[in-house]
Design a protein around this motif. Structure first.
Motif, short mmCIF file in Angstrom:
data_model
loop_
_atom_site.label_atom_id
_atom_site.label_comp_id
_atom_site.label_asym_id
_atom_site.label_seq_id
_atom_site.Cartn_x
_atom_site.Cartn_y
_atom_site.Cartn_z
N SER A 101 0.46 7.97 -0.45
CA SER A 101 -0.92 8.12 -0.88
C SER A 101 -0.97 8.56 -2.34
N TYR A 120 -10.82 9.00 -6.64
CA TYR A 120 -10.28 7.77 -6.06
C TYR A 120 -9.02 8.10 -5.27
N TYR A 122 -5.96 6.25 -2.59
CA TYR A 122 -5.37 5.04 -2.02
C TYR A 122 -4.23 5.44 -1.10
N ASP A 124 -1.12 3.82 1.73
CA ASP A 124 -0.36 2.70 2.29
C ASP A 124 0.39 3.25 3.50
N ARG A 142 -3.64 -0.58 4.42
CA ARG A 142 -3.74 -0.32 2.99
C ARG A 142 -5.22 -0.21 2.64
N GLY A 144 -8.37 1.85 -0.04
CA GLY A 144 -8.74 2.69 -1.18
C GLY A 144 -10.18 3.15 -1.04
N GLY A 168 -10.44 -1.58 2.76
CA GLY A 168 -9.10 -1.54 3.32
C GLY A 168 -8.82 -2.72 4.23
#
Length: 204
Positions: A101, A120, A122, A124, A142, A144, A168
């Motif tokens: 992350s 922000y 993100y 994975d 995945r 964001g 996502g």
């Protein structure tokens, strides 16, 4: 500053944690690592975990600050369930998880009582679950998320307004015995916005 600790126990249990942190002028940082291993209390009850984290924040200017973080976590374990019958467990069940992350954010002061905050994130994510050759499931995600918020504080009125968006995609692949089912992908989208205020008729 350096901090470290470790602990050990029976059943091959070992845990250790290391953190390095410090201040550089108007900026601060922290780098950490955590590790845990245990054989468990029976066959295929083992678990292993590793976590790595880097975090920085600071004042870019007198009115603007920012922060960022990168984190990675991975684990692998057998059947961790503890059922009524101790002999009932999956002797060949294995699970692995892997997550990375990234998070960044900032705060800017527009003037007295007026602030803008942005964010922000993100991540994975991947997982692998299997029971020998009978069942095998692979999952990944995945995604964001971004959000911005405006905050205004005045003598009689406070106002907060903002908007966010999540985007996502999730995927899944299943294999039952020797037959692999068609992979499935699920897109996920979400957008939100808000405005709210509170009125103070009397000042302290």
């Amino acid at each position: 500053r350096f901090t470290a600790d470790a602990v050990g126990g029976s059943q091959g249990t070992v845990a250790e944690n290391v953190i390095v942190s410090g201040l550089l002028d108007r900026f601060s940082y922290s780098v950490g690592q955590f590790h845990f291993d245990s054989d468990g209390i029976r066959a295929n009850n083992d678990i292993g975990q590793n976590i790595y984290d880097v975090f920085v924040q600071g004042a870019v200017t007198a009115t603007t600050s920012a922060q960022a973080e990168v984190r990675h976590a991975a684990s692998e374990h057998g059947d961790r369930r503890l059922l009524f019958d101790p002999g009932t467990f999956g002797s060949d069940q294995r699970s692995t998880f892997d997550t990375t992350s990234v998070r960044v954010g900032g705060r800017h002061t527009l003037g007295p009582g007026a602030v803008v905050i942005g964010y922000y994130a993100y991540h994975d994510f991947e997982s692998d679950f299997r029971t020998s050759s009978v069942f095998h499931a692979l999952q990944d995600e995945r995604a964001g998320f971004a959000e911005i918020r405006y905050i205004r504080e005045a003598t009689f009125l406070n106002v907060t307004a903002g908007a966010g968006h999540y985007r996502g995609e999730r995927g899944e692949t299943l294999t039952i015995e020797s037959e692999q089912l068609p992979s499935a992908t699920f897109p996920v989208r979400h957008t939100n916005g808000y405005v709210y205020a509170d009125f103070k008729p009397v000042t302290p």
